[in-house]
Design an enzyme around this catalytic site. Structure first.
Site, PDB file in Angstrom:
ATOM      1  N   ARG A 107       0.782  -1.002  -0.032  1.00  0.00           N
ATOM      2  CA  ARG A 107       0.003  -0.186  -0.010  1.00  0.00           C
ATOM      3  C   ARG A 107       0.845   1.369   0.037  1.00  0.00           C
ATOM      4  NH1 ARG A 107      -4.455   0.800   4.673  1.00  0.00           N
ATOM      5  NH2 ARG A 107      -2.687   1.041   5.846  1.00  0.00           N
ATOM      6  N   THR A 111      -0.720   7.534  -1.093  1.00  0.00           N
ATOM      7  CA  THR A 111      -2.186   7.418  -1.538  1.00  0.00           C
ATOM      8  C   THR A 111      -2.969   6.478  -0.858  1.00  0.00           C
ATOM      9  OG1 THR A 111      -1.400   6.020  -3.413  1.00  0.00           O
ATOM     10  CG2 THR A 111      -1.057   8.321  -3.709  1.00  0.00           C
ATOM     11  N   ASP A 203      -0.636  -3.525  13.147  1.00  0.00           N
ATOM     12  CA  ASP A 203      -0.083  -4.105  11.959  1.00  0.00           C
ATOM     13  C   ASP A 203       0.226  -5.410  12.108  1.00  0.00           C
ATOM     14  OD1 ASP A 203       2.044  -4.954   9.871  1.00  0.00           O
ATOM     15  OD2 ASP A 203       1.637  -2.709   9.203  1.00  0.00           O
ATOM     16  N   ASP A 206       3.800  -6.603  10.812  1.00  0.00           N
ATOM     17  CA  ASP A 206       4.693  -6.559  11.913  1.00  0.00           C
ATOM     18  C   ASP A 206       4.515  -7.481  13.202  1.00  0.00           C
ATOM     19  OD1 ASP A 206       6.013  -4.731  10.175  1.00  0.00           O
ATOM     20  OD2 ASP A 206       4.698  -3.071  11.110  1.00  0.00           O
TER      21      ASP A 206
END
Length: 212
Positions: A107, A111, A203, A206
């Site tokens: 990603r 944006t 996340d 992670d």
């Protein structure tokens, strides 16, 4: 299970219990990874609930019998790299004969638009149930992009499995791919300004791989 439209929430007590343990910020990487695998196996149980069966003749230690077995081509799990691999491992424990595909997306941090960098899937996706896996359905753009690429590759029957979903992501998938059912352990409140699910679990990549 609870379902509305193209979304099914797997509300089994064990799934909800393990999800709560995963959400805790002090959960070590080893335990987080194990919990993801365990919940993934339970999610796989639900997403494969209606697989077609046929009967074959076998012999038990006591006598012959006619018994059910999975019919047709085995399903295909497709992991959205890299975090999808955390779910993939648990699902393969339940369905070790499944085919496996991978779609590499990241990603763009500015944006939030997904950028594809890799895809490798079986040639005969059109003959298989395709189960796309990614821990988090946040903005929905990566999921929608991956599903679109799989349709281009021939997939006709697709389901999406995640640990957590945001309403915004569910709306994107429903709008772009209304034929795809999403299976999730929970629908959280909303996305924040960085595209993270709130309250979420951080996340997932992670936390799975200990990279932060």
């Amino acid at each position: 299970m609870a379902g509305t439209g193209n979304v099914i929430v797997v509300d089994h007590p064990l799934v909800q219990h393990k999800l709560t343990l995963m959400r805790r910020k002090d959960q070590p990487t080893t335990d987080f990874r194990r919990l993801v695998s365990e919940v993934s196996l339970l999610l796989a149980y639900e997403v494969t609930r209606d697989l077609p069966l046929e009967t074959i003749e076998i012999e038990t230690p006591l006598e012959p019998m006619t018994a059910p077995i999975l019919a047709g081509k085995k399903l295909c799990f497709v992991s959205i790299l890299r975090a999808g691999n955390g779910i993939l491992d648990g699902m393969l424990d339940l369905v070790p004969s499944a085919r496996v595909g991978h779609v590499g997306l990241y990603r763009d941090p500015e944006t939030l638009v997904p950028v594809e960098y890799y895809i490798k899937v079986p040639d005969d996706l059109g003959e298989r149930l395709t189960v796309v896996v990614d821990p988090m359905l946040a903005t929905g753009h990566s999921a929608a992009a991956a599903i679109g690429r799989l349709k281009q590759a021939g997939a006709k029957k697709i389901r999406f499995v995640c640990l957590l979903a945001a309403p915004e992501g569910l709306a994107v998938v429903a709008e772009t791919h209304p034929d795809v059912t999403v299976y999730t352990a929970a629908i959280d409140r909303q996305l924040d300004s960085h595209g993270y699910i709130r309250p979420g679990l951080g996340d997932a990549g992670d936390r799975l791989f200990g990279t932060k």
